[in-house]
Design a protein around this motif. Structure first.
Motif, short mmCIF file in Angstrom:
data_model
loop_
_atom_site.label_atom_id
_atom_site.label_comp_id
_atom_site.label_asym_id
_atom_site.label_seq_id
_atom_site.Cartn_x
_atom_site.Cartn_y
_atom_site.Cartn_z
N ARG A 1 -11.73 22.66 36.73
CA ARG A 1 -11.93 22.82 35.29
C ARG A 1 -13.22 23.60 35.07
O ARG A 1 -14.26 23.27 35.65
CB ARG A 1 -12.03 21.48 34.59
CG ARG A 1 -12.23 21.60 33.07
CD ARG A 1 -12.48 20.26 32.43
NE ARG A 1 -11.29 19.42 32.52
CZ ARG A 1 -10.26 19.48 31.68
NH1 ARG A 1 -10.28 20.37 30.69
NH2 ARG A 1 -9.23 18.68 31.81
N THR A 2 -13.12 24.63 34.25
CA THR A 2 -14.31 25.44 33.95
C THR A 2 -15.24 24.69 33.01
O THR A 2 -14.83 23.76 32.31
CB THR A 2 -13.90 26.78 33.33
OG1 THR A 2 -13.04 26.54 32.22
CG2 THR A 2 -13.20 27.67 34.33
N VAL A 3 -16.49 25.12 33.02
CA VAL A 3 -17.51 24.46 32.23
C VAL A 3 -17.23 24.57 30.74
O VAL A 3 -16.62 25.55 30.28
CB VAL A 3 -18.90 25.05 32.56
CG1 VAL A 3 -18.99 26.49 32.07
CG2 VAL A 3 -20.02 24.21 31.95
N VAL A 4 -17.60 23.54 30.00
CA VAL A 4 -17.43 23.55 28.55
C VAL A 4 -18.52 24.44 27.95
O VAL A 4 -19.71 24.17 28.10
CB VAL A 4 -17.51 22.13 27.97
CG1 VAL A 4 -17.43 22.18 26.45
CG2 VAL A 4 -16.42 21.26 28.54
N THR A 5 -18.13 25.52 27.28
CA THR A 5 -19.12 26.45 26.73
C THR A 5 -19.05 26.54 25.21
O THR A 5 -19.87 27.20 24.60
CB THR A 5 -18.88 27.86 27.30
OG1 THR A 5 -17.56 28.28 26.95
CG2 THR A 5 -19.04 27.86 28.81
N SER A 6 -18.08 25.85 24.60
CA SER A 6 -17.85 26.05 23.17
C SER A 6 -18.26 24.86 22.33
O SER A 6 -17.92 24.77 21.17
CB SER A 6 -16.37 26.37 22.92
OG SER A 6 -15.56 25.35 23.46
N ILE A 7 -19.00 23.90 22.92
CA ILE A 7 -19.43 22.73 22.17
C ILE A 7 -20.92 22.86 21.85
O ILE A 7 -21.74 23.08 22.75
CB ILE A 7 -19.18 21.44 22.98
CG1 ILE A 7 -17.68 21.27 23.25
CG2 ILE A 7 -19.72 20.23 22.24
CD1 ILE A 7 -17.36 20.08 24.08
N THR A 8 -21.26 22.72 20.59
CA THR A 8 -22.66 22.77 20.18
C THR A 8 -22.98 21.57 19.30
O THR A 8 -22.10 21.05 18.59
CB THR A 8 -22.96 24.06 19.40
OG1 THR A 8 -22.11 24.13 18.26
CG2 THR A 8 -22.76 25.28 20.28
N GLN A 9 -24.24 21.11 19.36
CA GLN A 9 -24.67 19.98 18.54
C GLN A 9 -25.42 20.51 17.33
O GLN A 9 -26.28 21.38 17.43
CB GLN A 9 -25.57 19.05 19.36
CG GLN A 9 -25.89 17.74 18.64
CD GLN A 9 -26.59 16.76 19.57
OE1 GLN A 9 -26.85 17.06 20.73
NE2 GLN A 9 -26.90 15.57 19.05
N THR A 10 -25.10 20.00 16.16
CA THR A 10 -25.73 20.43 14.92
C THR A 10 -26.74 19.39 14.48
O THR A 10 -26.69 18.22 14.92
CB THR A 10 -24.67 20.65 13.83
OG1 THR A 10 -23.96 19.41 13.62
CG2 THR A 10 -23.66 21.72 14.24
N THR B 1 -12.52 25.92 14.53
CA THR B 1 -13.63 25.01 14.82
C THR B 1 -13.26 23.59 14.42
O THR B 1 -12.70 23.36 13.34
CB THR B 1 -14.90 25.45 14.08
OG1 THR B 1 -15.25 26.78 14.50
CG2 THR B 1 -16.05 24.50 14.37
N ILE B 2 -13.62 22.65 15.29
CA ILE B 2 -13.36 21.23 15.05
C ILE B 2 -14.71 20.52 15.02
O ILE B 2 -15.54 20.71 15.91
CB ILE B 2 -12.47 20.64 16.16
CG1 ILE B 2 -11.12 21.37 16.22
CG2 ILE B 2 -12.26 19.15 15.95
CD1 ILE B 2 -10.27 21.01 17.42
N LEU B 3 -14.93 19.69 13.99
CA LEU B 3 -16.18 18.95 13.84
C LEU B 3 -15.93 17.47 14.09
O LEU B 3 -14.91 16.92 13.64
CB LEU B 3 -16.75 19.14 12.45
CG LEU B 3 -17.04 20.58 11.99
CD1 LEU B 3 -17.57 20.59 10.57
CD2 LEU B 3 -18.04 21.25 12.92
N PHE B 4 -16.88 16.82 14.79
CA PHE B 4 -16.80 15.38 14.91
C PHE B 4 -18.21 14.81 15.02
O PHE B 4 -19.17 15.52 15.33
CB PHE B 4 -15.95 14.96 16.12
CG PHE B 4 -16.57 15.22 17.47
CD1 PHE B 4 -17.33 14.24 18.11
CD2 PHE B 4 -16.41 16.45 18.10
CE1 PHE B 4 -17.89 14.48 19.36
CE2 PHE B 4 -16.97 16.70 19.34
CZ PHE B 4 -17.71 15.70 19.97
N SER B 5 -18.35 13.51 14.75
CA SER B 5 -19.65 12.84 14.76
C SER B 5 -19.55 11.53 15.50
O SER B 5 -18.53 10.81 15.38
CB SER B 5 -20.14 12.57 13.33
OG SER B 5 -20.23 13.77 12.59
#
Length: 794
Positions: free
Chosen positions: A694-703, A725-729
């Motif tokens: 599995r390739t590294v996760v590059t599309s997740i950012t923390q706001t 884009t999907i947002l979660f908390s």
């Protein structure tokens, strides 16, 4: 009395001290030589065959042939094959339309064309089995509106013949034209097809709760025939049809059997203690009338209950046996094999058979149904039939009231190769025609360890090795070295048996001589042919073994059913030495193995992957794949895919000589699968094992911000193409997974599968490699679970 007790004690003592083998021989000799062992093959709603409406005709034929093979392997010697479930036809008919359950469109023939009944009869007869054509006499439309009715269906051509109750249509049994029509359908089949029997099921007047009330008022008024009691009149309507069908069969082909499987309770309270719905009062079916009139040849009441209770098999079955015996007709209880798993005791069905065999004039059993109850082996019942109750083949019972003239014996029995250089087989010529004009429709082959000398030697089923519909047999190789002794007898259509043929002795063959490739051959390709010369004595088959060691302690090819004198093999390892040997087999036993020869493969060894490691995660984007150099390899082929079955290939490259390959344009947080082959001038290796990473996760950012509760929001944009884009908390550190699924619930992508710290997150999902459609994404964070729908539009 004291002397009797002493004798019984001594007898029990002798039996207890008998050798185990001898005791088993006594048990096996008690297995019946004659027994009707049948299975219902239902076509309505595709219960047994075909597997679906409108399937490919060749697939349908293959399915049926396989089913017959498997049933015969269990010991089944007859099939009740449903050819008319709804006033339609699973055969070529000028009266009724083609069945929806066969072609998927009522009235449309199979394409390419074939006749299922003609095929089924031939296949059953080739296996020495009887085929009884199963008709539903009155059911016209099982469920109105479930499919389009053909213009030439009787419900369209003669709506006045049909009674409709709810969504069910059935033909009015009180109409003389209906009786003429049904009898004509049956007679047409008997005249044109070589069926062994005609069979009616239990659908006469409809069952409650949709049973008939006053829908036949006008018919009763028009055709009362002197009856004032409506129930007696309805039963007589059925009796008239049964008599008409019986007489028609007798006129056309008197050897064809006619049987009916009524509901298992004749009358409520008969025999005493039996309670429940009954055939006599509810569906106006009086089986005892058919017995009194001798208008049937056998009864198969559907005794679909266990021992005990208000529908006690232990009471019902003997009552039916007494009734049929009184009128000298055959009785084969109908058994609910499909209910085996619902009964408390796993011994229920075996106990039915045990009681049947100890009850006078019970001639066998018919099991409902082939696929569910028999071939699916519920609670090991099929194993019990094959290894115990039906361990040996069985001849069908003789209907003495039909024919008692024995056929003449087979002539010129011999052991020779079949035409066209086929395998060795026991063969014979057709017998001389008997005084009644009959010849032989089937044959029985017996095997003995020594020449039979006693008149009763043929009475034991343990000596039967085959019942054939053709004039040859290839018996399985017997245990031991032989020689073995064989005789054949003829069976006419009523299973009267002839005197025996002359005696045939067959000895085990000599080992064959290995021919090619030569002993010690080098550089063999991935697919090779191993050949040998035929045994100097006749062989019916050969047994090939291939091993990577000369002691044959590990066997990689072990085929004991080769009819030819060669075998094409593949799948062996490259750059490796193998050993092979062959032995001959025939009806007289098996030879020893030939001397072993060796050969060495010259194609390369399959590659061994090195990195990234199997199941590695957080692999960098565009990684380099590395593997070991394969012995004998000149070049390699690499495949990379995003599905384990390699249906979604992203790389397929070949002809390179390096042991590494740099990928490009891979996506982040994506699972990739990869495999390789090695190639040289002699061929290509097998594929390496499939590895994944599995390739590294590059599309997740923390706001910014610290949430106080778990949350998942609708993606944006939606619909999207191809990015969204999907947002979660998450308010606390927690193990979280964010997974995308397609509309069928299959996993498409894993966006997160790790422990995340408290915070607000946004994930970019790339749908480039997906097709347009609806997808779902699901967040599981501790106990929090939420799912949203999104739509990809390209």
């Amino acid at each position: 009395m004291k002397l009797i007790v002493q004798c019984l004690f001594l007898l029990s003592l002798v039996c207890a001290t008998l050798p185990v083998v001898f005791a088993e021989d006594l048990l096996l000799s008690a297995l019946p030589k004659r027994e009707f062992r049948a299975a219902w093959i239902a076509s309505v709603t595709n219960l047994d065959w075909p597997s679906s409406p409108g399937g490919d005709p060749q697939v349908q034929r293959n399915q049926l042939a396989t089913m017959l093979d498997n049933l015969k392997a269990l010991g089944i010697n007859a099939v009740v094959f449903q050819i008319r479930p709804e006033c339609d036809a699973l055969y070529a008919s000028s009266i009724d339309p083609w069945s929806y359950w066969l072609t998927g469109a009522q009235g449309v023939p199979p394409n390419p064309f074939y006749d299922p009944l003609e095929f089924a009869v031939q296949e059953a007869h080739n296996r020495g089995m009887e085929l009884h054509a199963w008709f539903n006499p009155y059911r016209s439309v099982r469920t109105v509106g479930s499919y389009t009715i053909s213009p030439n269906h009787v419900s369209v051509l003669h709506p006045e013949w049909n009674i409709t109750i709810g969504a069910f249509k059935f033909l009015d049994p009180g109409l003389p034209l209906v009786r003429d029509y049904v009898a004509g359908v049956v007679t047409d089949v008997v005249r044109r097809y070589d069926v062994d029997g005609v069979h009616f099921d239990d659908y006469f007047y409809p069952y409650p709760p949709s049973g008939i009330t006053n829908q036949d008022d006008s018919t009763f008024a028009q055709y009362p025939r002197g009856f004032t009691n409506r129930g007696d009149w309805r039963r007589d309507n059925v009796n008239l049809l049964v008599q008409m069908v019986h007489d028609s069969i007798q006129n056309v082909k008197p050897w064809v059997k006619f049987g009916i499987s009524p509901f298992g309770i004749w009358k409520n309270g008969v025999p005493p203690g039996i309670v429940g719905l009954d055939a006599y009062s509810e569906i106006y079916c009086d089986a005892t009338a058919w017995l009194r009139q001798w208008s049937i040849d056998y009864l198969t009441p559907q005794l679909y209950w266990p021992f005990g209770g208000g529908q006690d098999y232990g009471r019902l079955m003997p009552w039916w046996a007494d009734s049929t015996r009184f009128y000298s007709r055959h009785f084969y209880p109908g058994e609910a094999a499909y209910r085996i798993t619902t009964w408390p005791s796993p011994s229920e069905m075996p106990n039915h058979i045990r009681l049947d065999r100890t009850t006078p004039d019970v001639g066998g059993n018919v099991f409902f149904r082939a696929n569910v109850g028999l071939l699916d082996n519920p609670r090991g019942f099929a194993d019990s039939l094959k290894n115990d109750f039906y361990r040996f083949p069985s001849l069908l019972p003789i209907m003495a009231f039909k024919d008692s003239v024995d056929p003449y014996m087979p002539r010129n029995i011999r052991y020779a190769r079949l035409p066209g250089n086929g395998p060795a087989a026991i063969q014979w010529d057709i017998p001389i025609t008997a005084p009644d004009g009959d010849s032989a429709s089937r044959y029985v082959v017996y095997r003995f360890n020594q020449p039979p000398v006693l008149p009763g030697d043929l009475d034991s089923a343990s000596h039967i090795v085959a019942i054939e519909g053709r004039r040859y047999s290839i018996p399985a190789t017997a245990q031991g070295g032989g020689p073995y002794y064989f005789i054949a007898t003829s069976l006419d259509r009523n299973f009267n048996e002839s005197e025996t043929s002359s005696l045939l002795m067959i000895s085990a063959p000599a080992p064959p001589a290995l021919a090619y490739p030569s002993n010690g051959a080098q550089n063999l390709p991935p697919t090779m042919t191993l050949g040998w010369t035929p045994s100097v004595s006749l062989a019916s088959s050969y047994h090939l073994q291939v091993s990577p060691d000369s002691f044959f302690s590990t066997i990689v090819v072990n085929d004991s059913s080769i009819a030819d004198t060669f075998k094409v093999i593949s799948g062996l390892g490259g750059q490796q030495t193998f050993y092979w040997r062959v032995r001959s087999k025939n009806a007289g036993g098996a030879s020893g193995f030939s001397s072993a020869w060796s050969f060495r493969t010259g194609f390369p060894v399959a590659p061994v992957q090195l990195s990234p490691a199997n199941f590695a995660t957080d692999v960098p984007i565009d990684p380099t794949l590395v593997w070991m150099r394969s012995e004998g390899a000149d070049s390699y082929r690499l495949q990379v895919a995003t599905s384990f079955d390699f249906a979604l290939i992203v790389i397929d490259s070949s002809g390179f000589v390096d042991t590494s390959y740099g990928l490009s344009q891979t996506q982040g947080n994506t699972v990739y699968f990869w495999r390789l082959t090695s190639t040289n001038s002699l061929g290509t290796s097998a594929w390496s094992p499939i590895w994944r990473f599995r390739t590294v996760v590059t599309s997740i950012t923390q706001t910014p911000g610290l949430p106080t509760e778990f949350a998942l929001t609708q993606n944006y944009p939606n619909p999207f193409n191809p990015l969204t884009t999907i947002l979660f908390s998450v308010p606390e550190a927690v193990k979280a997974s964010l997974v995308v699924y397609d509309i069928l619930g299959r996993e498409v992508d894993v966006l997160i599968d790790d422990v995340v710290q408290p915070g607000n997150y946004q994930v970019q999902f790339d749908g480039t490699r997906l097709s347009s459609g609806v997808y779902f994404y699901r967040l599981v964070a501790g106990r929090y679970v939420a799912t949203y729908k999104m739509q990809l539009v390209k």
